[in-house]
Design a protein around this motif. Structure first.
Motif, short mmCIF file in Angstrom:
data_model
loop_
_atom_site.label_atom_id
_atom_site.label_comp_id
_atom_site.label_asym_id
_atom_site.label_seq_id
_atom_site.Cartn_x
_atom_site.Cartn_y
_atom_site.Cartn_z
N GLU A 34 -7.71 -17.97 29.54
CA GLU A 34 -8.44 -16.70 29.56
C GLU A 34 -7.83 -15.72 30.55
OE1 GLU A 34 -12.82 -15.47 31.14
OE2 GLU A 34 -12.76 -17.18 29.77
N ILE A 35 -7.33 -16.22 31.67
CA ILE A 35 -6.73 -15.32 32.67
C ILE A 35 -5.22 -15.19 32.50
CG2 ILE A 35 -8.55 -15.68 34.36
CD1 ILE A 35 -6.73 -17.59 35.85
N GLY A 36 -4.71 -15.76 31.40
CA GLY A 36 -3.30 -15.56 31.07
C GLY A 36 -2.34 -16.56 31.68
N MET A 37 -2.85 -17.67 32.14
CA MET A 37 -1.98 -18.70 32.71
C MET A 37 -1.84 -19.84 31.72
SD MET A 37 -2.99 -18.86 36.68
CE MET A 37 -1.59 -19.92 36.92
N ASP A 38 -0.82 -19.74 30.87
CA ASP A 38 -0.60 -20.78 29.87
C ASP A 38 0.86 -21.21 29.87
OD1 ASP A 38 0.43 -18.46 28.90
OD2 ASP A 38 -0.49 -18.60 26.92
N TRP A 39 1.44 -21.32 31.04
CA TRP A 39 2.86 -21.63 31.18
C TRP A 39 3.22 -22.99 30.59
CZ3 TRP A 39 3.14 -26.07 33.85
CH2 TRP A 39 2.10 -26.35 34.74
N TRP A 40 2.29 -23.91 30.58
CA TRP A 40 2.58 -25.25 30.06
C TRP A 40 2.84 -25.23 28.55
CZ3 TRP A 40 -2.13 -23.59 31.79
CH2 TRP A 40 -3.13 -23.49 30.84
N GLU A 41 2.34 -24.19 27.86
CA GLU A 41 2.57 -24.11 26.42
C GLU A 41 4.00 -23.69 26.09
OE1 GLU A 41 -0.46 -21.56 24.86
OE2 GLU A 41 -1.95 -23.15 24.89
N ASN A 42 4.67 -23.05 27.04
CA ASN A 42 6.03 -22.57 26.82
C ASN A 42 7.09 -23.40 27.54
OD1 ASN A 42 5.09 -20.35 25.28
ND2 ASN A 42 4.52 -19.33 27.18
N ASP A 43 6.66 -24.44 28.22
CA ASP A 43 7.59 -25.30 28.95
C ASP A 43 8.04 -26.44 28.02
OD1 ASP A 43 8.85 -27.18 30.61
OD2 ASP A 43 7.59 -26.62 32.32
N PRO A 44 9.34 -26.49 27.69
CA PRO A 44 9.81 -27.51 26.75
C PRO A 44 9.61 -28.95 27.24
CG PRO A 44 11.66 -26.31 27.68
CD PRO A 44 10.41 -25.63 28.14
N TYR A 45 9.44 -29.14 28.54
CA TYR A 45 9.22 -30.49 29.06
C TYR A 45 7.77 -30.93 28.88
CZ TYR A 45 13.79 -30.07 31.16
OH TYR A 45 15.13 -29.89 31.34
N LEU A 46 6.87 -29.96 28.65
CA LEU A 46 5.46 -30.28 28.55
C LEU A 46 4.88 -30.05 27.17
CD1 LEU A 46 4.30 -28.65 31.90
CD2 LEU A 46 4.77 -31.05 31.47
N SER A 47 5.61 -29.35 26.30
CA SER A 47 5.07 -29.01 25.00
C SER A 47 6.11 -29.22 23.92
CB SER A 47 4.62 -27.54 25.00
OG SER A 47 4.35 -27.10 23.71
N SER A 48 5.74 -29.95 22.88
CA SER A 48 6.67 -30.17 21.78
C SER A 48 6.90 -28.88 21.01
CB SER A 48 6.15 -31.26 20.85
OG SER A 48 4.90 -30.88 20.31
N LYS A 49 5.90 -27.99 20.95
CA LYS A 49 6.08 -26.70 20.29
C LYS A 49 7.13 -25.87 21.01
CE LYS A 49 1.35 -26.31 18.61
NZ LYS A 49 0.11 -25.53 18.73
N ALA A 50 7.06 -25.86 22.33
CA ALA A 50 8.03 -25.10 23.11
C ALA A 50 9.42 -25.70 22.96
CB ALA A 50 7.62 -25.07 24.59
N ALA A 51 9.50 -27.02 22.89
CA ALA A 51 10.80 -27.67 22.71
C ALA A 51 11.39 -27.29 21.36
CB ALA A 51 10.65 -29.18 22.83
N ASP A 52 10.54 -27.24 20.32
CA ASP A 52 11.02 -26.85 18.99
C ASP A 52 11.49 -25.39 18.99
OD1 ASP A 52 10.45 -29.35 18.03
OD2 ASP A 52 8.52 -28.78 17.13
N GLN A 53 10.72 -24.52 19.66
CA GLN A 53 11.11 -23.11 19.74
C GLN A 53 12.41 -22.96 20.50
OE1 GLN A 53 7.71 -21.25 21.53
NE2 GLN A 53 6.58 -21.14 19.62
#
Length: 106
Positions: free
Chosen positions: A56-75
């Motif tokens: 909600e406050i815009g802190m979603d860095w884990w969603e874009n970190d390839p080490y923490l998110s398979s979606k980010a790794a795919d991107q």
């Protein structure tokens, strides 16, 4: 007759629920220096909140970190593949250009 005091009891669960719902920010700086010359600065920022509150406050860095998110790794993989493709195309263009220049100078 004794005096009754209203007792408000906060269990750890209640406190944790409030902290996660509202969030808590702890911030601090550590500076090390000698004779008014700053040698090292460490900035510490700690936010404790629920995942929903953090998003909600815009802190979603884990969603874009390839080490923490398979979606980010795919991107990240797709971006690297696209960059690799562009570099190969550019290299082929440069090789053709060099080849045509060498043919002209013969």
């Amino acid at each position: 007759m004794g005096v009754e005091h209203p007792v408000q009891s906060n269990t750890i669960v209640d406190v944790l629920e409030k902290v996660l719902d509202k969030g808590v920010v702890v911030a601090g700086d550590i500076r090390v220096g000698i004779a008014d010359v700053e040698l090292l600065t460490i900035k510490i920022r700690l936010i404790v909140s629920s995942v929903d509150k953090a998003k909600e406050i815009g802190m979603d860095w884990w969603e874009n970190d390839p080490y923490l998110s398979s979606k980010a790794a795919d991107q990240n993989t797709k971006a690297l593949e696209e960059e690799n493709k562009k570099l190969h195309e550019r290299l082929e263009q440069l090789e053709r250009k060099l080849e045509s220049q060498s043919v002209e100078t013969r």
